[in-house]
Design a protein around this motif. Structure first.
Motif, mmCIF file in Angstrom:
data_model
loop_
_atom_site.group_PDB
_atom_site.id
_atom_site.type_symbol
_atom_site.label_atom_id
_atom_site.label_comp_id
_atom_site.label_asym_id
_atom_site.label_seq_id
_atom_site.Cartn_x
_atom_site.Cartn_y
_atom_site.Cartn_z
ATOM 1 N N GLN A 105 9.521 -8.773 0.973
ATOM 2 C CA GLN A 105 9.624 -7.277 1.161
ATOM 3 C C GLN A 105 8.341 -6.626 0.990
ATOM 4 N N LEU A 106 7.404 -7.278 -0.159
ATOM 5 C CA LEU A 106 6.119 -6.650 -0.316
ATOM 6 C C LEU A 106 5.252 -6.781 1.139
ATOM 7 N N ALA A 107 5.533 -8.160 1.630
ATOM 8 C CA ALA A 107 4.680 -8.309 2.826
ATOM 9 C C ALA A 107 4.939 -7.486 3.843
ATOM 10 N N SER A 108 6.277 -6.943 3.905
ATOM 11 C CA SER A 108 6.857 -6.077 4.973
ATOM 12 C C SER A 108 6.019 -4.701 4.764
ATOM 13 N N ILE A 109 6.111 -4.286 3.326
ATOM 14 C CA ILE A 109 5.276 -3.026 2.891
ATOM 15 C C ILE A 109 3.778 -3.078 3.287
ATOM 16 N N ALA A 110 3.279 -4.087 3.094
ATOM 17 C CA ALA A 110 1.764 -4.308 3.304
ATOM 18 C C ALA A 110 1.543 -4.450 4.942
ATOM 19 N N LYS A 111 2.402 -4.938 5.697
ATOM 20 C CA LYS A 111 2.271 -5.096 7.230
ATOM 21 C C LYS A 111 2.497 -3.576 7.739
ATOM 22 N N GLU A 112 3.324 -2.850 7.266
ATOM 23 C CA GLU A 112 3.493 -1.584 7.673
ATOM 24 C C GLU A 112 2.140 -0.693 7.384
ATOM 25 N N TYR A 113 1.639 -0.796 6.159
ATOM 26 C CA TYR A 113 0.478 0.001 5.757
ATOM 27 C C TYR A 113 -0.885 -0.625 6.775
ATOM 28 N N ALA A 114 -0.892 -1.835 6.945
ATOM 29 C CA ALA A 114 -1.970 -2.508 7.687
ATOM 30 C C ALA A 114 -1.711 -1.904 9.002
ATOM 31 N N GLU A 115 -0.667 -1.912 9.660
ATOM 32 C CA GLU A 115 -0.511 -1.360 11.064
ATOM 33 C C GLU A 115 -0.813 0.437 10.889
ATOM 34 N N GLN A 116 -0.578 0.804 9.842
ATOM 35 C CA GLN A 116 -1.048 2.266 9.869
ATOM 36 C C GLN A 116 -2.475 2.501 9.885
ATOM 37 N N LEU A 117 -3.046 1.728 9.285
ATOM 38 C CA LEU A 117 -4.609 1.671 9.121
ATOM 39 C C LEU A 117 -5.134 1.556 10.245
ATOM 40 N N LYS A 118 -4.717 0.432 11.183
ATOM 41 C CA LYS A 118 -5.175 0.136 12.487
ATOM 42 C C LYS A 118 -4.845 1.333 13.573
ATOM 43 N N GLU A 119 -3.601 1.942 13.438
ATOM 44 C CA GLU A 119 -3.273 2.718 14.340
ATOM 45 C C GLU A 119 -4.104 4.170 14.148
ATOM 46 N N ASN A 120 -4.545 4.540 12.906
ATOM 47 C CA ASN A 120 -5.341 5.530 12.595
ATOM 48 C C ASN A 120 -6.788 5.510 12.904
ATOM 49 N N ASN A 121 -6.972 4.268 13.034
ATOM 50 C CA ASN A 121 -8.358 3.952 13.768
ATOM 51 C C ASN A 121 -8.659 3.888 15.249
#
Length: 165
Positions: free
Chosen positions: A63-79
């Motif tokens: 579950q933590l890995a999923s939360i981390a993945k979602e935020y990593a994807e948000q960072l990538k998308e925002n950039n």
């Protein structure tokens, strides 16, 4: 003859599976990260000027890995959509989310939680070195209270979440 051939084929496949499981080049990034962080925690290390003592092993949490993945994807998308030449990397998302709110929204409860983020073009060893050379990130990794972890990468954005349950 057919039985011998089948037995040989199965033995060969089992050996290849074992060999691949023992080869770091073919291990999943989550396996590499948790193994390396747990080895580091078992040995202790210097975090800036602070000599941190060994700490217990971390347990991988999907579950933590999923939360981390979602935020990593948000960072990538925002950039990806950024019109300027500046890199956006922050513990506070462009949507105003924080680690605490991301955990709460996912229904994950913890006594304590910390997050390491990085923008690194490279592998797990490189991002761990980056975090170890940042005293605060290093101390997060070595914090004895932290017992669970999840991590993910999206593009060159890495997110590591450590919690005490």
């Amino acid at each position: 003859m057919l039985r011998k051939l089948s037995a040989l084929l199965i033995s060969g496949l089992l050996f290849l599976g074992y060999a691949n499981a023992q080869n770091p080049e073919t291990e999943a990034p989550d396996v590499i990260l948790i193994n390396e962080l747990n080895q580091l925690r078992a040995e202790g290390c210097m975090c800036g000027n602070v000599n941190t003592k060994p700490a217990g092993s971390l347990i991988w949490n999907k579950q933590l890995a999923s939360i981390a993945k979602e935020y990593a994807e948000q960072l990538k998308e925002n950039n990806r959509t950024s019109q300027d030449a500046h890199l956006f990397i922050s513990h506070i998302g462009t949507d105003g989310s924080t680690l605490a709110s991301r955990l709460e929204n996912a229904g994950y409860s913890a006594k304590n939680a910390v997050e390491n983020i990085a923008f690194i073009s490279g592998n797990e060893d490189m991002v761990i070195d980056y975090w170890l050379n940042n005293p605060e990130s290093c101390q997060n990794i070595m914090d004895k209270k932290m017992t669970t972890m999840g991590a993910a990468k999206s593009g060159d954005f890495w997110v590591l979440i450590l919690t005490q349950r």
